[in-house]
Design an enzyme around this catalytic site. Structure first.
Site, PDB file in Angstrom:
ATOM      1  N   PRO A  11      38.180  32.391 154.452  1.00 41.46           N
ATOM      2  CA  PRO A  11      36.912  32.039 155.065  1.00 41.46           C
ATOM      3  C   PRO A  11      36.004  33.224 155.371  1.00 41.46           C
ATOM      4  O   PRO A  11      36.475  34.303 155.744  1.00 41.46           O
ATOM      5  CB  PRO A  11      37.320  31.327 156.358  1.00 41.46           C
ATOM      6  CG  PRO A  11      38.730  31.716 156.600  1.00 41.46           C
ATOM      7  CD  PRO A  11      39.339  31.973 155.259  1.00 41.46           C
ATOM      8  N   ASN A  12      34.735  32.963 155.187  1.00 41.24           N
ATOM      9  CA  ASN A  12      33.627  33.891 155.483  1.00 41.24           C
ATOM     10  C   ASN A  12      33.461  35.003 154.452  1.00 41.24           C
ATOM     11  O   ASN A  12      32.488  35.751 154.508  1.00 41.24           O
ATOM     12  CB  ASN A  12      33.757  34.488 156.904  1.00 41.24           C
ATOM     13  CG  ASN A  12      33.740  33.406 157.968  1.00 41.24           C
ATOM     14  OD1 ASN A  12      32.806  32.619 158.015  1.00 41.24           O
ATOM     15  ND2 ASN A  12      34.784  33.332 158.780  1.00 41.24           N
ATOM     16  N   ARG A  19      27.541  39.997 155.904  1.00 42.99           N
ATOM     17  CA  ARG A  19      28.198  39.806 157.190  1.00 42.99           C
ATOM     18  C   ARG A  19      28.795  41.131 157.660  1.00 42.99           C
ATOM     19  O   ARG A  19      29.580  41.751 156.942  1.00 42.99           O
ATOM     20  CB  ARG A  19      29.298  38.777 156.966  1.00 42.99           C
ATOM     21  CG  ARG A  19      30.390  38.728 157.966  1.00 42.99           C
ATOM     22  CD  ARG A  19      31.660  38.215 157.273  1.00 42.99           C
ATOM     23  NE  ARG A  19      32.697  37.958 158.224  1.00 42.99           N
ATOM     24  CZ  ARG A  19      33.998  38.022 157.931  1.00 42.99           C
ATOM     25  NH1 ARG A  19      34.405  38.293 156.708  1.00 42.99           N
ATOM     26  NH2 ARG A  19      34.885  37.785 158.849  1.00 42.99           N
ATOM     27  N   TYR A  24      32.677  45.398 156.759  1.00 43.91           N
ATOM     28  CA  TYR A  24      33.131  44.889 155.463  1.00 43.91           C
ATOM     29  C   TYR A  24      32.391  45.490 154.264  1.00 43.91           C
ATOM     30  O   TYR A  24      32.733  45.185 153.117  1.00 43.91           O
ATOM     31  CB  TYR A  24      33.007  43.360 155.444  1.00 43.91           C
ATOM     32  CG  TYR A  24      33.871  42.692 156.501  1.00 43.91           C
ATOM     33  CD1 TYR A  24      35.257  42.668 156.373  1.00 43.91           C
ATOM     34  CD2 TYR A  24      33.309  42.120 157.648  1.00 43.91           C
ATOM     35  CE1 TYR A  24      36.058  42.080 157.334  1.00 43.91           C
ATOM     36  CE2 TYR A  24      34.104  41.528 158.626  1.00 43.91           C
ATOM     37  CZ  TYR A  24      35.472  41.513 158.465  1.00 43.91           C
ATOM     38  OH  TYR A  24      36.270  40.931 159.420  1.00 43.91           O
ATOM     39  N   ASN A  75      43.413  37.732 150.024  1.00 43.35           N
ATOM     40  CA  ASN A  75      42.822  38.134 151.292  1.00 43.35           C
ATOM     41  C   ASN A  75      42.586  36.836 152.058  1.00 43.35           C
ATOM     42  O   ASN A  75      41.578  36.169 151.851  1.00 43.35           O
ATOM     43  CB  ASN A  75      41.504  38.885 151.093  1.00 43.35           C
ATOM     44  CG  ASN A  75      40.929  39.331 152.440  1.00 43.35           C
ATOM     45  OD1 ASN A  75      41.405  38.892 153.489  1.00 43.35           O
ATOM     46  ND2 ASN A  75      39.913  40.172 152.412  1.00 43.35           N
ATOM     47  N   ALA A  78      40.561  35.273 158.090  1.00 46.05           N
ATOM     48  CA  ALA A  78      41.051  34.873 159.430  1.00 46.05           C
ATOM     49  C   ALA A  78      42.349  34.075 159.364  1.00 46.05           C
ATOM     50  O   ALA A  78      43.149  34.094 160.315  1.00 46.05           O
ATOM     51  CB  ALA A  78      39.976  34.087 160.159  1.00 46.05           C
ATOM     52  N   GLU A  99      48.875  41.360 149.576  1.00 43.77           N
ATOM     53  CA  GLU A  99      47.923  40.979 150.632  1.00 43.77           C
ATOM     54  C   GLU A  99      46.877  42.075 150.764  1.00 43.77           C
ATOM     55  O   GLU A  99      47.224  43.263 150.816  1.00 43.77           O
ATOM     56  CB  GLU A  99      48.731  40.828 151.926  1.00 43.77           C
ATOM     57  CG  GLU A  99      47.934  40.493 153.170  1.00 43.77           C
ATOM     58  CD  GLU A  99      48.849  40.384 154.404  1.00 43.77           C
ATOM     59  OE1 GLU A  99      50.105  40.410 154.263  1.00 43.77           O
ATOM     60  OE2 GLU A  99      48.304  40.308 155.512  1.00 43.77           O
ATOM     61  N   HIS A 101      43.331  43.397 152.848  1.00 43.26           N
ATOM     62  CA  HIS A 101      42.308  43.312 153.895  1.00 43.26           C
ATOM     63  C   HIS A 101      41.305  44.421 153.645  1.00 43.26           C
ATOM     64  O   HIS A 101      41.705  45.579 153.426  1.00 43.26           O
ATOM     65  CB  HIS A 101      42.917  43.467 155.289  1.00 43.26           C
ATOM     66  CG  HIS A 101      43.981  42.462 155.543  1.00 43.26           C
ATOM     67  ND1 HIS A 101      43.706  41.137 155.732  1.00 43.26           N
ATOM     68  CD2 HIS A 101      45.331  42.576 155.554  1.00 43.26           C
ATOM     69  CE1 HIS A 101      44.829  40.481 155.861  1.00 43.26           C
ATOM     70  NE2 HIS A 101      45.835  41.323 155.759  1.00 43.26           N
ATOM     71  N   ARG A 108      41.670  47.283 164.741  1.00 41.06           N
ATOM     72  CA  ARG A 108      40.770  46.297 165.334  1.00 41.06           C
ATOM     73  C   ARG A 108      41.480  45.522 166.459  1.00 41.06           C
ATOM     74  O   ARG A 108      42.482  45.973 166.995  1.00 41.06           O
ATOM     75  CB  ARG A 108      40.237  45.380 164.222  1.00 41.06           C
ATOM     76  CG  ARG A 108      39.465  46.171 163.153  1.00 41.06           C
ATOM     77  CD  ARG A 108      38.917  45.290 162.061  1.00 41.06           C
ATOM     78  NE  ARG A 108      37.929  44.352 162.582  1.00 41.06           N
ATOM     79  CZ  ARG A 108      37.456  43.314 161.883  1.00 41.06           C
ATOM     80  NH1 ARG A 108      37.911  43.085 160.652  1.00 41.06           N
ATOM     81  NH2 ARG A 108      36.566  42.518 162.409  1.00 41.06           N
TER      82      ARG A 108
HETATM   83  C1  DHK Z   1      38.677  39.601 156.818  1.00 43.06           C
HETATM   84  C2  DHK Z   1      38.408  38.732 157.835  1.00 43.06           C
HETATM   85  O1  DHK Z   1      37.471  37.797 157.690  1.00 43.06           O
HETATM   86  C3  DHK Z   1      39.071  38.839 159.125  1.00 43.06           C
HETATM   87  O2  DHK Z   1      39.240  37.576 159.751  1.00 43.06           O
HETATM   88  C4  DHK Z   1      40.412  39.553 159.059  1.00 43.06           C
HETATM   89  C5  DHK Z   1      39.798  40.561 156.886  1.00 43.06           C
HETATM   90  C6  DHK Z   1      40.269  40.854 158.280  1.00 43.06           C
HETATM   91  C7  DHK Z   1      39.504  41.802 156.040  1.00 43.06           C
HETATM   92  O3  DHK Z   1      39.508  42.920 156.559  1.00 43.06           O
HETATM   93  O4  DHK Z   1      39.293  41.649 154.830  1.00 43.06           O
HETATM   94  O5  DHK Z   1      40.889  39.805 160.347  1.00 43.06           O
END
Ligand code: DHK
Length: 147
Positions: A11-12, A19, A24, A75, A78, A99, A101, A108
């Protein structure tokens, strides 16, 4: 040609580039998908690159990878920190799981320090920005070709 590598995003991540760019970065998810496709070609791999904001859709793609995929790079965003369903689906997948991130989750908030997916992952990359996907793909090439 080996089966494709599934690269799954939670998500997101569709908002990548817009964002919280200080966390990111400015690359979009399309930029990441394009970079992964180019590198996969160099490595002699094919990829299926997906993103969803819905947990069940991610579970369904992992199930699809059971028959159609050589490995999974994920990835979970959340869902990393909450999803037993994604962990269970990955536990039902036999190939390598990596995995990713984008941010260094360990730098964090405390709730980001725990990952259900890490109980299954063969390797974890965090804090390398979107380059982490390419690092994971290189490692995946070693893992699937070494089989
Ligand atoms: C991305 C997210 O949206 C967060 O909820 C994770 C992760 C970290 C990232 O660093 O790619 O906590």
């Amino acid at each position: 040609m080996t089966k494709p590598i599934f690269i799954l995003n939670g998500p997101n991540l569709n908002l990548l580039g817009k964002r919280q760019p200080e966390i990111y970065g400015r690359a979009t998810l399309e930029d990441v998908a394009d970079a992964c496709a180019a590198l996969a070609e160099d490595l002699g791999l094919s990829i299926r690159f997906h993103q969803s904001n819905h947990e069940g859709q991610i579970v369904d793609w992992i199930h699809q990878a059971r028959d159609e995929g050589a490995g999974v790079i994920i990835n979970p965003a959340a869902y990393t920190h909450t999803s037993v369903a994604i962990l269970d689906a990955l536990n039902a997948f036999d190939g390598p799981v990596l995995e990713v991130h984008i941010s260094n989750v360990h730098k964090r908030e405390a709730f980001r320090h725990h990952s259900y997916v890490s109980l299954r992952a063969d390797g974890v990359i965090a804090g390398f920005g979107t380059e982490g996907y390419q690092l994971a793909l290189r490692r995946m090439a070693t893992l699937v070709k070494g089989k």
